[in-house]
Write a protein that holds these residues in place. Structure first.
Motif: not given
Length: 348
Positions: A32-35, A111-116
């Motif tokens: 998990r990082t950034r682009r 994309a990093d998904v924001d969810g449980r």
């Protein structure tokens, strides 16, 4: 690899390793990082010869092989991952970029998904995912689904048979090993022995089931549960397969790996089956669906008890369960009892 290569993620950018199967030679790491200033997940895909796992998890350059190394890249690049089950409300992460690297590896940026996370999922969560699976599978039973699948030569050719047949079981299996005798009653050991001996008939029976498009790895670690609907990760095994298989795997993998309290097993079995039947609707006879779930579950895991017993007898490199041996044997008892029942009921 604790950090991604510097040409992908500079040293000053945070990169947190994510849990994955360390045995699979296809996966060089997940972070998990950034682009480009936004949260991202980076998955490094490794070609054959570059992995460090055991032979039975080696990457393949055969597009139809169960572990074809580029399949997930192709699934995202083609749009299949994002669209295959979208009408059923099962999404895939957005693709940010696919970078072909000079060393032959591929950097898959999502994309990093924001969810449980799916790992602490509830019975209702599993029922919802199963219903969506049923809807998706019903759609791919149609001529439209068949024609769409024919466009992709990189889909897994016969994933269920090829994967299960590749598991490393050494004969003779020590069915009466002291660890097994202490944890598993004699009738269960006999049922598991019978399942192993009848594995070819079990696999042959799955080939007579209606076929659909399967993910082949639906379990809580590959699920994210944002408010607007489930997101399914890891499309590296996608391909045609029998109905019931993804639903069976959702039950069995959840409990074989100790991700959910095993006391919930009966509730999850009922919820997943009811949800899957509801999603399929009238596409397939309900009695056949029930048999398909049981049969494909037995086909997916006929090798597990023998591999556990091989390991107890001194074999290595055959499992990555995080529990110690005694806890693993005891913890899997109720799930193996379910597997044995499913096999007996499906084969009649």
């Amino acid at each position: 690899m604790t950090r991604p290569p510097l040409d992908l993620v500079p040293a000053e950018v945070p990169a947190h390793p994510l849990t994955h199967n360390p045995l699979n030679g296809v996966t060089g790491g997940i972070w998990r990082t950034r682009r480009d200033g936004r949260p991202a997940v980076l998955k490094l895909i490794t070609p054959p010869g570059g992995g460090v796992g055991p032979v039975h998890w080696a990457a393949s350059d055969d597009p139809g092989h169960w572990n074809y190394w580029r399949r997930e890249v192709e699934a995202y690049a083609s749009g299949l991952a994002g669209t295959a089950w979208a009408d059923a409300g099962l999404a895939a992460p957005e693709v940010l970029a696919i970078d072909e690297r000079p060393d032959g590896t591929v950097a898959l940026w999502l994309a990093d998904v924001d969810g449980r996370l799916g790992t602490p999922g509830t019975v209702d969560d599993f029922a919802d995912v199963a219903r969506r699976l049923g809807t998706a599978h019903a759609d791919w039973l149609t001529d439209r689904g068949t024609r769409s699948a024919d466009r992709y030569d990189w889909l897994a050719r016969d994933w269920l048979c090829d994967y299960t047949s590749s598991r490393p079981v050494s004969e003779p299996v020590p069915w009466d090993h002291p660890v097994a005798v202490a944890a598993w009653p004699a009738p269960l050991r006999e049922d598991l022995r019978r399942l192993w001996e009848e594995r070819h008939a079990v696999l042959a029976a799955t080939h007579r089931l209606p076929r659909t498009l399967c993910h082949h790895d639906v379990w809580p670690d590959n699920l994210l549960l944002p408010a607007d609907g489930p997101v399914l990760l890891d499309w590296s095994f996608v391909g045609p397969g029998p109905i019931g298989e993804d639903a069976a795997n959702l039950v069995l993998d959840t409990f074989f790996d100790g991700l959910v309290d095993v006391a919930l097993l009966p509730d999850v079995v009922e919820a997943v089956l009811d949800g899957y039947l509801a999603g399929l609707g009238t596409a397939v006879d309900p009695a056949l669906v029930v048999r398909a779930v049981r049969l494909t579950g037995a086909a997916k895991y006929f090798w597990l008890a023998p591999v556990m017993l091989n390991r107890a007898g001194g074999a290595t490199g055959q499992t990555y369960d995080r529990r110690d041996e005694a806890a693993m044997f005891a913890g899997r008892l109720p799930v193996l009892e379910l597997l044995a029942r499913w096999s007996a009921e499906a084969l009649g």
